[in-house]
Design an enzyme around this catalytic site. Sequence first.
Site, PDB file in Angstrom:
ATOM      1  CG  PHE A   1       3.249  46.025  41.565  1.00 43.94           C
ATOM      2  CD1 PHE A   1       3.740  47.322  41.428  1.00 43.94           C
ATOM      3  CD2 PHE A   1       2.328  45.769  42.578  1.00 43.94           C
ATOM      4  CE1 PHE A   1       3.323  48.332  42.289  1.00 43.94           C
ATOM      5  CE2 PHE A   1       1.908  46.768  43.434  1.00 43.94           C
ATOM      6  CZ  PHE A   1       2.414  48.052  43.284  1.00 43.94           C
ATOM      7  CG  HIS A   2       8.764  45.783  45.472  1.00 36.95           C
ATOM      8  ND1 HIS A   2       8.280  46.523  46.522  1.00 36.95           N
ATOM      9  CD2 HIS A   2       9.761  45.005  45.996  1.00 36.95           C
ATOM     10  CE1 HIS A   2       8.944  46.220  47.620  1.00 36.95           C
ATOM     11  NE2 HIS A   2       9.843  45.299  47.337  1.00 36.95           N
ATOM     12  CB  SER A   3       3.103  47.412  46.633  1.00 35.03           C
ATOM     13  OG  SER A   3       2.875  47.792  47.913  1.00 35.03           O
TER      14      SER A   3
END
Length: 947
Positions: free
Chosen positions: A806-808
């Site tokens: 995941f990349h916020s």
Amino acid sequence: MAPKFKDGDVVASIPGSWVSWAHTVVAYAAFIGAFVVGVGLHYHKIVQNEHYGYPDEWFPSVSSTIGDRYPERSVFQVFIAITSGPRFALVALWFLLTDRPNTRLPKFVAGVGLFRTLTCGGWTYVTSTDDHDWHDIFMISYLVATLPWTLGCLTLSPPNPQAILYRKIFAGAFFGTIVPLIYFFIQHKVHKVPGAYTTYAFFEWSLVLLDVAFDAVTAMDFKSLELVVRDVKGLSRGDKKRVVDAALEKEKDKDIGNVFGRGFSWDEALDAIADVYNGFVFWSILTSLGLLVWYFPLWHMGISGYEVFVMSTISPFFLGIRSLRTLVIRNIRIVHLLSLSGLLAWLVSRQELRLTTVGFAVWMGCLSWAAIFYAERTQPARLEARIAGFSLGLMLSSLAKYAFQTNNPIWPVVHSGSGGWNKLGLALAVLAVLRTSRRTTFSSIDTPMQNMKGGSGLLTGLGLGGILFGMHSLLSDSSTMILWVWDGYPVRGPLSVPHGTVTFLAMGIGLLLGFFRSEFVRTWTSFGVASLGAAVLTCFSHWFGYSGAVVLTIYLMAITPVMFSHAVRFSPASTFGVGFLVYNFMVLFHVWVVAYAFVPGGPLVREHTDWVMTTMMIEIGAGVFSVISSAPKRSSTKAPPPNPAARRIRSYYIYILVALQLLSVSISYLRFPSYNYEPYHPQDKLITAGIWTIHFSLDNDMWSSERRQRDAIKELELDVVGLLESDTQRIIMGNRDTSQYLAEDLGMYVDYGPGPNKHTWGCVLLSKFPIVNSTHHLLPSPVGELAPAIHATIEAYGELIDVFVFHSGQEEDPEDRRLQTEYLSDLMGSVDRPAILLSYLVTKPLEGNYNTYVSGRSGMRDIDPSDWDRWCEYILYKGMKRSGYARVSRGTVTDTELQVGKFVVGESEATDNLISEDNVPGGLRFPARFRGEGVRGHRYHVFDEPR
């Protein structure tokens, strides 16, 4: 010494057809004999494969039948050895039958026949068990040589309608069988479908039978030949007087009915090769420009000013000045040689100067190609050759990237240490320019074209811009559109390898349509079909979405010759100048849709790839309108036959096209993954997982970084790794895919996160363990950039483990990050299995959103709550025992460190207490090489070790 009596007694005479029959019978005996013996003695063993055995698989493949066991292997080898004699004789007789004065094609075909015979011996006597690599080399060489042998025999066939018909049937069936053969092999190898290998085996055996049958047709042609043994010294009493000289005399003047062999010229063939290589160099330099431009806004996190180099392509506008146009055309060799400066850019270490060098090369390259097209406009054959070279050059550049796992070996971001072939590429480019620049027409620089009526230069320029953008954005890498339609495991669509070959096949078909069926290509019907294909590609995934990609690919390549031939009717400023300006607009447009958070006016086009595709097709439609409006009225008079010289020149480009198709198939075979991957420490049931933001695989010094990424991942013994900022499938990023190289070299399964048409910066999951299922997510992002995520389920040591990558969103968008936190926490909390989160969270430890990620809502634990020196990257987990954690410095590879965690599958969660490494089993420890100063700038810096 020559014999004294040349007309001696005939000792024996053998009909030529007997050679064909002997070859056919013995060759079939080799395969069928091995099959009968194998089935009789080792049936259950030879139907067994890596996944299934009897009764799921019940028919053996050719390779398992002839190469795995004694005595069937020996039966095959003995008969194949016997076959070699008739085989050499067959090749020799075919050469003698088809050889004619002033043609070199029969010699070439005979050479290919000898090469096939020798490579057949190679894969026969060097089995895959003996030496897998050499067995594959011999086998691929044999298969590659099959196409020129087949086409050559068809071309040189004597005027025997029945023999020609049989050859066409067997050849068509042979090449048609390859498609289902590959399909069922993928079903077996990738999808592990029970029984798929049996079906594959049927097609494999069909290839063998058809291959032999094709050569058996020579029996019909060899009826006019005899092999005669004469006793020229009278030592025997032969009384057979059968002379074949008269028959041969009758045959020698017959028309062999082919256009390739009669006027074949190596000079013209080399001209064609040089043309294509020039096109390859142009596309290589052009596709590198965006990658170099991208380096600067990447490090500035916004507009840098260097984006102005995108406008390097508009140099054709200056060809609107007549005196300058004349100067460029008369000095085209100098202009073209100056464009090769882009191949020297890899020697420039300073990033700004390297970009400047490539920008100058693109300026000169666009100028020279536009001038060449315009200069050749009154020479249709030569103009067509230039367009073919330009189009095949794109195909060759894409094929080079296919061979080098999406990096072009002559790009200025690679060097010899990272897989570059810069010196060889430059040397060949200079030779190619020197050869082709001698042929440019000077006398017709401003000669008006005949029958030039209707059409619009401006509309044609719009069409050229749309075509150039489509070719660059979609076709400069064979995996781009495949990743558009990729949507996770299980596999439900094409794979970059081997289905990149399908993209190349579609490109070849399109180019042939453009040259041979231009009257269909220039219609609104074909444009409408292409528009439908573009819509399907944009809106759908899996195989259906890829079908739209194939249709669009065929059309883009087919309309190119039509549009370029039409464009030379007008001033190059109004066509090629406008075309490249429109192309530049489209390049920026398709970057803005994903970079909207960092560019002025970006929110207006946010996430609108559909607008980009629609605009491209409208532009092409404008060009089609111009083409159609200038077309002459239909006439009942039959069109004149093609110019023989033009047809002959065209044949060389067809040969090159065929060679490129063969090369793509060979590369697919060599790159096809083995899927037999093993974790580093299976005895400890250990998973070593990592997270790394790779900054689009451009390092701090503007070099491609995937090889150093590979070294770090391998030496840290990572079994599972998430990569962020990994989507490089856009013009501005080179249309490449780092994950292909890493997955193949490291031996890992790969899942490419939300695709290039999903408007994210991307994420990738690499795993030593099979990926059972995966879904792609775009998390809520009402204001800032889209946050991508992969939720995958892997099978590790007999258990299912969930992995999240995941990349916020950015720090500037707190509401986005809050919504994303809730979404991902709920997603992680919805699974009861053991899980690992490999992430970029943009939060401080123990503060804010951290307490939602690490909570009862998600069920996740922080791998090391005591590590306060974190801001972006975090590893969370649940349902497993954490056995180790480390942070590794980035070196010069990227701008973010690499975080690593070790987990033991099958053991319950433990406390967060730290223990001495001396109390940890050796298999669970981190590699010692990264201690202290470490290697290549990578070192542990979470242990507070002295340096």
